[in-house]
Design a protein around this motif. Structure first.
Motif, PDB file in Angstrom:
ATOM      1  N   ASN A   1       1.460  -3.305  -9.838  1.00 58.45           N
ATOM      2  CA  ASN A   1       1.251  -2.320  -8.775  1.00 58.45           C
ATOM      3  C   ASN A   1       1.791  -2.881  -7.465  1.00 58.45           C
ATOM      4  O   ASN A   1       1.708  -4.076  -7.211  1.00 58.45           O
ATOM      5  CB  ASN A   1      -0.242  -1.992  -8.637  1.00 58.45           C
ATOM      6  CG  ASN A   1      -0.491  -0.930  -7.608  1.00 58.45           C
ATOM      7  OD1 ASN A   1      -0.711  -1.232  -6.456  1.00 58.45           O
ATOM      8  ND2 ASN A   1      -0.447   0.328  -8.013  1.00 58.45           N
TER       9      ASN A   1
ATOM     10  N   LEU B   1       1.238   5.727   3.672  1.00 61.00           N
ATOM     11  CA  LEU B   1       0.960   4.762   2.621  1.00 61.00           C
ATOM     12  C   LEU B   1       1.716   5.144   1.366  1.00 61.00           C
ATOM     13  O   LEU B   1       2.031   6.308   1.130  1.00 61.00           O
ATOM     14  CB  LEU B   1      -0.541   4.663   2.339  1.00 61.00           C
ATOM     15  CG  LEU B   1      -1.281   5.951   2.037  1.00 61.00           C
ATOM     16  CD1 LEU B   1      -2.040   5.797   0.750  1.00 61.00           C
ATOM     17  CD2 LEU B   1      -2.230   6.243   3.174  1.00 61.00           C
ATOM     18  N   PHE B   2       2.044   4.117   0.593  1.00 62.52           N
ATOM     19  CA  PHE B   2       2.690   4.347  -0.701  1.00 62.52           C
ATOM     20  C   PHE B   2       2.046   3.444  -1.731  1.00 62.52           C
ATOM     21  O   PHE B   2       1.505   2.387  -1.416  1.00 62.52           O
ATOM     22  CB  PHE B   2       4.212   4.135  -0.634  1.00 62.52           C
ATOM     23  CG  PHE B   2       4.648   2.776  -0.192  1.00 62.52           C
ATOM     24  CD1 PHE B   2       4.762   1.727  -1.095  1.00 62.52           C
ATOM     25  CD2 PHE B   2       4.979   2.543   1.140  1.00 62.52           C
ATOM     26  CE1 PHE B   2       5.179   0.474  -0.681  1.00 62.52           C
ATOM     27  CE2 PHE B   2       5.409   1.298   1.553  1.00 62.52           C
ATOM     28  CZ  PHE B   2       5.507   0.256   0.646  1.00 62.52           C
ATOM     29  N   ASP B   3       2.091   3.913  -2.964  1.00 59.63           N
ATOM     30  CA  ASP B   3       1.528   3.183  -4.087  1.00 59.63           C
ATOM     31  C   ASP B   3       2.504   3.342  -5.250  1.00 59.63           C
ATOM     32  O   ASP B   3       2.925   4.461  -5.558  1.00 59.63           O
ATOM     33  CB  ASP B   3       0.158   3.755  -4.461  1.00 59.63           C
ATOM     34  CG  ASP B   3      -0.512   2.924  -5.534  1.00 59.63           C
ATOM     35  OD1 ASP B   3      -1.100   1.894  -5.189  1.00 59.63           O
ATOM     36  OD2 ASP B   3      -0.414   3.307  -6.719  1.00 59.63           O
TER      37      ASP B   3
ATOM     38  N   SER C   1       1.837  -1.718  -3.227  1.00 60.64           N
ATOM     39  CA  SER C   1       1.393  -0.723  -2.242  1.00 60.64           C
ATOM     40  C   SER C   1       1.659  -1.229  -0.840  1.00 60.64           C
ATOM     41  O   SER C   1       1.833  -2.418  -0.611  1.00 60.64           O
ATOM     42  CB  SER C   1      -0.096  -0.403  -2.427  1.00 60.64           C
ATOM     43  OG  SER C   1      -0.868  -1.563  -2.206  1.00 60.64           O
TER      44      SER C   1
ATOM     45  N   MET D   1       0.987   0.153   3.559  1.00 63.25           N
ATOM     46  CA  MET D   1       0.551   1.175   4.509  1.00 63.25           C
ATOM     47  C   MET D   1       0.853   0.717   5.916  1.00 63.25           C
ATOM     48  O   MET D   1       0.949  -0.488   6.199  1.00 63.25           O
ATOM     49  CB  MET D   1      -0.920   1.503   4.328  1.00 63.25           C
ATOM     50  CG  MET D   1      -1.886   0.413   4.674  1.00 63.25           C
ATOM     51  SD  MET D   1      -3.558   1.023   4.500  1.00 63.25           S
ATOM     52  CE  MET D   1      -4.221  -0.212   3.441  1.00 63.25           C
TER      53      MET D   1
ATOM     54  N   ASP E   1       3.408   2.201  -9.281  1.00 66.45           N
ATOM     55  CA  ASP E   1       3.104   1.584 -10.576  1.00 66.45           C
ATOM     56  C   ASP E   1       4.445   1.329 -11.253  1.00 66.45           C
ATOM     57  O   ASP E   1       5.283   2.238 -11.325  1.00 66.45           O
ATOM     58  CB  ASP E   1       2.245   2.514 -11.439  1.00 66.45           C
ATOM     59  CG  ASP E   1       0.855   2.703 -10.864  1.00 66.45           C
ATOM     60  OD1 ASP E   1       0.272   1.721 -10.381  1.00 66.45           O
ATOM     61  OD2 ASP E   1       0.359   3.847 -10.896  1.00 66.45           O
TER      62      ASP E   1
ATOM     63  N   TYR F   1       3.651   7.170  -5.423  1.00 63.15           N
ATOM     64  CA  TYR F   1       2.887   8.119  -4.613  1.00 63.15           C
ATOM     65  C   TYR F   1       3.203   7.803  -3.154  1.00 63.15           C
ATOM     66  O   TYR F   1       3.254   6.634  -2.751  1.00 63.15           O
ATOM     67  CB  TYR F   1       1.376   7.960  -4.835  1.00 63.15           C
ATOM     68  CG  TYR F   1       0.904   8.367  -6.198  1.00 63.15           C
ATOM     69  CD1 TYR F   1       0.514   9.670  -6.446  1.00 63.15           C
ATOM     70  CD2 TYR F   1       0.855   7.438  -7.239  1.00 63.15           C
ATOM     71  CE1 TYR F   1       0.077  10.047  -7.702  1.00 63.15           C
ATOM     72  CE2 TYR F   1       0.414   7.811  -8.491  1.00 63.15           C
ATOM     73  CZ  TYR F   1       0.022   9.112  -8.723  1.00 63.15           C
ATOM     74  OH  TYR F   1      -0.411   9.483  -9.957  1.00 63.15           O
TER      75      TYR F   1
END
Length: 179
Positions: A139, A105-107, A141, A143, A109, A173
Motif C-alpha cells: 500500500n 489524499l491518495f491511496d 498513501s 496526503m 494498492d 483512490y
C-alpha cells in the motif's frame, strides 16, 4: 377675609399683583426608573447577501484495472463522489472554483509492480511517493493540504513499472475537499 393683610394701622387691604418668579432652586435627587416604552416600528430590510458558509467542494474517484500512462493525469474509471463537478471526470483534473485550503489524499494498492505517484499542482509536483511490490501486495498513501485560488488545477500522475504487466495490479483512490 382670608387674603387680607394687616398693616401698621390695623387696616385690611387686598393683596397686590403677583411678583416675579425667583431663581431656580438646586436640582433634586433622580426619581425612580420609568416603565419601558412600546417597541419601535420595524426597520426596512437590509441587502440580501449570499452566505459563503455553504460553499463546498469535494470528490473521490477510483482507478482499477488498467494501468495509467506515465506523465499524464490519471484517468479514473469510477466516480464515488463528485456532486459539485469540480473534478473533470474524463481527465481526472480538479479545478478550484471556491478559493481556500484543500485537503488532498491518495491511496494506492499494488501487487507485482513498482509505482511512483505524484500529486501535481499546475504542472509542478508537490508530493511524490514510491512503493515496490514483488510477491506481497503493498500500500502507498499520501496526503497534503494546499491553499488554492480560483482556476488552479490539481491532479495525480502515476508511473507503473512491471516485469510481467499481465500480473501487475494497481488500484488508486484520489480524494480532495475544501477544509
Amino acid at each position: 377675609m382670608a387674603n387680607a393683610v394687616l398693616e401698621k394701622g390695623g387696616c385690611a387691604i387686598p393683596p397686590g399683583p403677583r411678583g416675579r418668579p425667583g431663581p431656580p432652586g438646586a436640582r433634586g435627587p433622580p426619581g425612580p426608573r420609568g416603565i419601558p416604552g412600546l417597541p419601535g416600528m420595524e426597520g426596512i430590510p437590509g441587502p440580501s447577501v449570499k452566505c459563503p458558509c455553504n460553499r463546498m467542494s469535494a470528490f473521490t474517484v477510483k482507478l482499477s484495472g488498467q494501468l495509467p500512462s506515465p506523465s499524464k493525469p490519471v484517468p479514473f474509471t469510477e466516480v464515488l463522489y463528485n456532486a459539485q463537478k469540480d473534478l473533470q471526470e474524463d481527465t481526472g483534473v480538479f479545478t478550484c472554483r471556491v478559493p481556500g485550503n484543500y485537503h488532498f489524499l491518495f491511496d494506492v494498492d499494488l501487487h507485482h509492480c513498482k509505482v511512483t505517484v505524484q500529486l501535481m499542482r499546475d504542472k509542478s509536483s508537490v508530493l511524490e511517493k514510491h512503493q515496490v511490490s514483488t510477491k506481497e501486495p503493498r500500500n502507498l498513501s499520501g496526503m497534503l493540504t494546499l491553499p488554492l485560488s480560483v482556476g488552479e488545477k490539481v491532479w495525480l500522475e502515476a508511473e507503473v513499472e512491471a516485469e510481467k504487466p499481465e500480473q501487475a495490479r494497481v488500484t488508486i483512490y484520489f480524494s480532495g475537499f475544501l477544509t
